[in-house]
Design a protein around this motif. Structure first.
Motif, short mmCIF file in Angstrom:
data_model
loop_
_atom_site.label_atom_id
_atom_site.label_comp_id
_atom_site.label_asym_id
_atom_site.label_seq_id
_atom_site.Cartn_x
_atom_site.Cartn_y
_atom_site.Cartn_z
N MET A 57 0.82 -1.21 0.00
CA MET A 57 0.00 0.00 0.00
C MET A 57 0.86 1.26 0.00
O MET A 57 0.54 2.24 -0.68
CB MET A 57 -0.93 -0.01 1.21
CG MET A 57 -2.05 -1.03 1.13
SD MET A 57 -3.10 -0.95 2.61
CE MET A 57 -4.37 -2.12 2.15
N LEU A 58 1.93 1.24 0.77
CA LEU A 58 2.80 2.41 0.82
C LEU A 58 3.53 2.60 -0.50
O LEU A 58 3.72 3.74 -0.96
CB LEU A 58 3.81 2.26 1.97
CG LEU A 58 3.21 2.24 3.38
CD1 LEU A 58 4.30 2.01 4.42
CD2 LEU A 58 2.45 3.52 3.68
N VAL A 59 3.96 1.52 -1.14
CA VAL A 59 4.63 1.62 -2.44
C VAL A 59 3.67 2.16 -3.50
O VAL A 59 4.06 2.95 -4.37
CB VAL A 59 5.19 0.24 -2.85
CG1 VAL A 59 5.62 0.25 -4.32
CG2 VAL A 59 6.36 -0.15 -1.96
N ALA A 60 2.41 1.75 -3.44
CA ALA A 60 1.43 2.17 -4.44
C ALA A 60 0.96 3.61 -4.23
O ALA A 60 0.39 4.21 -5.15
CB ALA A 60 0.23 1.23 -4.42
N THR A 119 11.29 -7.07 -1.14
CA THR A 119 10.74 -7.99 -2.14
C THR A 119 9.93 -7.26 -3.20
O THR A 119 9.42 -7.90 -4.13
CB THR A 119 9.83 -9.04 -1.46
OG1 THR A 119 8.66 -8.40 -0.96
CG2 THR A 119 10.57 -9.73 -0.32
N LEU A 120 9.80 -5.93 -3.06
CA LEU A 120 8.96 -5.16 -3.96
C LEU A 120 9.79 -4.20 -4.80
O LEU A 120 10.92 -3.82 -4.43
CB LEU A 120 7.91 -4.37 -3.17
CG LEU A 120 6.99 -5.19 -2.26
CD1 LEU A 120 6.09 -4.25 -1.46
CD2 LEU A 120 6.16 -6.17 -3.06
N THR A 121 9.22 -3.76 -5.91
CA THR A 121 9.87 -2.76 -6.77
C THR A 121 9.36 -1.38 -6.40
O THR A 121 8.13 -1.14 -6.37
CB THR A 121 9.57 -3.04 -8.25
OG1 THR A 121 10.08 -4.33 -8.60
CG2 THR A 121 10.24 -1.98 -9.13
N VAL A 122 10.27 -0.48 -6.11
CA VAL A 122 9.92 0.89 -5.73
C VAL A 122 10.38 1.82 -6.84
O VAL A 122 11.56 1.77 -7.25
CB VAL A 122 10.58 1.28 -4.40
CG1 VAL A 122 10.21 2.71 -4.03
CG2 VAL A 122 10.16 0.33 -3.30
N CYS A 157 11.01 5.63 5.68
CA CYS A 157 10.63 6.88 5.03
C CYS A 157 11.63 7.29 3.96
O CYS A 157 11.24 7.77 2.88
CB CYS A 157 10.47 7.98 6.07
SG CYS A 157 9.07 7.71 7.17
N GLN A 158 12.90 7.10 4.22
CA GLN A 158 13.90 7.45 3.22
C GLN A 158 13.82 6.52 2.02
O GLN A 158 14.08 6.94 0.88
CB GLN A 158 15.29 7.43 3.85
CG GLN A 158 15.49 8.55 4.86
CD GLN A 158 16.84 8.52 5.54
OE1 GLN A 158 17.57 7.52 5.46
NE2 GLN A 158 17.19 9.59 6.23
N ARG A 159 13.47 5.27 2.25
CA ARG A 159 13.33 4.32 1.14
C ARG A 159 12.17 4.69 0.23
O ARG A 159 12.25 4.50 -0.99
CB ARG A 159 13.09 2.92 1.74
CG ARG A 159 12.96 1.81 0.70
CD ARG A 159 14.29 1.40 0.13
NE ARG A 159 14.17 0.27 -0.78
CZ ARG A 159 13.88 0.35 -2.08
NH1 ARG A 159 13.65 1.54 -2.62
NH2 ARG A 159 13.82 -0.72 -2.84
N LEU A 160 11.10 5.28 0.79
CA LEU A 160 9.91 5.57 0.02
C LEU A 160 9.72 7.06 -0.30
O LEU A 160 8.79 7.41 -1.02
CB LEU A 160 8.67 5.07 0.77
CG LEU A 160 8.54 3.56 0.96
CD1 LEU A 160 7.33 3.24 1.82
CD2 LEU A 160 8.43 2.86 -0.39
N GLY A 161 10.57 7.93 0.25
CA GLY A 161 10.31 9.35 0.10
C GLY A 161 9.00 9.73 0.78
O GLY A 161 8.18 10.49 0.23
N MET A 162 8.81 9.24 2.00
CA MET A 162 7.55 9.39 2.72
C MET A 162 7.71 10.41 3.84
O MET A 162 8.68 10.35 4.61
CB MET A 162 7.10 8.03 3.29
CG MET A 162 5.80 8.07 4.06
SD MET A 162 5.11 6.41 4.34
CE MET A 162 6.45 5.59 5.19
#
Length: 565
Positions: free
Chosen positions: A209-212, A343-346, A237-242
């Motif tokens: 959900m966070l990646v999407a 395991t996901l593509t960001v 947060c740094q991984r997702l720019g969140m």
């Protein structure tokens, strides 16, 4: 009971003694008379002339150390005198064991401890435990001396397991006086519960959900009570720019200088832009993530909630319309979500774009804070806090109970390191002084600084606080924001009656005129270094003298005169 406390790792017993405590007093006297080297068998005693200060000190120690401490009070009178500190420990989810005797259960001398003072009839009540039951994680009466250790260990096990909180034990004086065979428990039989985790599929669902999300946002208040959670949140947060928005923070939850930090939210009467634009919101450990009347997410925002207490079981009215909610330890859950992300593509470009947008807002907030810290013709809370920040350094422990200046302390105190900022988590004022003593006992090497309003300073019973601090060598810096009155009730009134007669009234019965000599109270009661500061030019030198006094073993109180209400 005392041996069980020591076995369980309780370092201090904060006491306010009475007629029900003859067995405790005799036990300590016997142990001190017979000590022949080695470790003292009981917790160290801290004598507290006021019960609320005692529990606030135990609260402060537990918040800093992570270990439950104990408080001993006198029957139902002392239990009631704990006052709002009971509320604070419960709402702050702090592990504390409260012990109280009861009036003797016999009056004809049937057992040692039978009634022998007139007060024993007057202090006898039907349901002493009921006085605090609504706030306790566990309450019980010790009915047989032989199993007192087991009851103590069970109480501490409950207090120290999430959601943590205070526990309460009572025993009649005859029970406390019973002769029993020495008994030692294997503390490994009383473990606190392990950290709650997400199911693997739930951790993966949250990560997806966070990646999407286009504009994901974390809202948190007390995640940083466990300092291990902070780097995990930072990594996510740094991984997702969140972005991260801290609502009513009571701990260091996220590095405030990180460009992803979107500031703090208190009672501001405005819509927070970061919250308004978020399409997916992850609430992590927050009791009040927003105030819907003033500030709320978009109607179509997808809300996820992870908390050690997601049902808010002590709050009769509470909801956030979350689509999914889980009971889990934040540090554990964040590790799981971070692992699932692997395991996901960001999309790297989306992360960069979000991070850049968040950084621009972060820079605006930083510039606004810096502007407020500049000196002017009069003292301001922002200037005082910034000057204190520079004087105490980044390793100091900050205790905040500034109420209408809560936002000022979080914005300008500059706490970056996890485990260096503490608020009570509750709403009963007067916590800060006792909490500072407890924090200093937990970390004798640390500089402790307590920020308070003038109202909260009076609530804290400073005569008791500073006597205890001198007696037990726990010097700390107290900064009093003195605006000569209670500003919080006025703000509350204006929030409901913005154009009423009160908005134009000169007198609202909230001013302290003439103002007490706040620093002088501490000097008289505890030999504290006392200074009144009325002008910006006086502050730096006053802080230097205050820190010199603390280095010499004395408390220091800076009475900072802000513009009058």
């Amino acid at each position: 009971m005392l041996s069980a406390l020591r076995e369980a790792g309780v370092q201090y017993l904060f006491v306010n003694l009475g007629s029900d405590h003859s067995a405790f007093m005799e036990a300590y006297a016997t142990a001190r008379a017979s000590k022949e080297g080695g470790e003292f068998p009981y917790p160290d005693v801290i004598t507290c002339p006021n019960e609320m200060v005692a529990l606030s000190a135990a609260h402060g120690h537990a918040a800093v150390s992570g270990r439950a401490q104990a408080v001993l009070v006198h029957v139902e009178c002392g239990t009631q005198a704990l006052a709002g500190a009971v509320h604070n420990a419960a709402k702050g989810r702090v592990p504390v064991l409260i012990l109280a005797g009861t009036s003797p259960a016999t009056q004809e001398g049937e057992a040692r401890g039978s009634r022998n003072e007139f007060i024993h009839w007057i202090q006898d009540v039907f349901d002493q435990r009921g006085l605090v039951r609504g706030y306790m994680r566990y309450d019980n009466e010790i009915r047989v001396g032989a199993n007192a250790p087991q009851i103590v260990h069970r109480a501490l096990q409950v207090a120290s397991s999430d959601p943590k909180g205070p526990v309460y034990l009572i025993a009649a004086r005859e029970i406390l006086e019973q002769q029993v065979e020495p008994h030692h428990e294997d503390v490994r039989q009383w473990p606190r519960l392990g950290a709650g985790a997400l199911a693997p599929e739930d951790a993966l669902e949250v990560a997806r959900m966070l990646v999407a999300a286009q504009r994901p946002l974390v809202v948190t208040s007390y995640l940083g009570r466990n300092p291990a959670a902070v780097p995990e949140l930072t990594r996510l947060c740094q991984r997702l720019g969140m972005g991260v928005l801290e609502s009513v923070p009571t701990a260091v939850n996220f590095p405030p200088d990180d460009p992803l930090h979107q500031g703090y939210q208190w009672n501001e009467k405005r819509q927070n832009p970061a919250l308004a634009e978020a399409d997916t919101i992850l609430i992590l450990d927050s009791d009040v993530p927003w105030i819907p009347l003033l500030n709320r997410p978009a109607a179509n925002a997808h809300i996820l909630h992870i908390d050690i207490d997601p049902l808010k079981e002590q709050m009769p009215l509470w909801y956030v319309r979350a689509a999914r909610a889980w009971r889990a330890d934040a540090a554990t859950a964040l590790r799981q979500i971070n692992a699932a992300l692997e395991t996901l593509t960001v999309a790297a470009s989306a992360v960069r774009d979000r991070a850049a947008s968040l950084a621009r807002r972060h820079e605006v907030l930083r510039a606004e804070r810096a502007k407020l810290e500049q000196p002017g013709e009069v003292l301001t809370a922002e200037y005082v806090t910034a000057q204190v920040r520079e004087a105490i350094g980044e390793d100091a422990l900050v205790i905040s109970e500034a109420v209408t200046n809560f936002h000022v302390v979080t914005n300008h105190a500059g706490r970056h390191k996890p485990g260096t900022y503490f608020a009570s988590g509750g709403g009963s004022l007067g916590w800060n002084g006792g909490a500072a003593i407890g924090a200093k006992l937990a970390r004798p090497d640390a500089l402790v600084c307590a920020f308070s309003g003038d109202g909260t300073y009076m609530f804290s019973v400073p005569s008791s606080v500073h006597w205890i601090a001198r007696r037990y060598k726990t010097p700390f810096l107290q900064v009093v924001f003195n605006n000569q009155g209670w500003r919080a009730p006025k703000f509350s009134m204006l929030g409901v009656h913005p154009d009423g007669f009160g908005s134009r009234a000169e007198e609202l019965d909230i001013r302290f005129e003439p103002p007490p000599d706040y620093s002088g109270i501490a000097a008289a009661a505890g030999g504290a270094h006392a200074e009144i500061v009325r002008e910006p030019a006086q502050l730096a030198a006053a802080l230097k003298r205050a820190l010199q006094a603390i280095g010499a073993g004395r408390c220091a109180v800076i009475d900072a005169w802000l513009p009058r209400l």
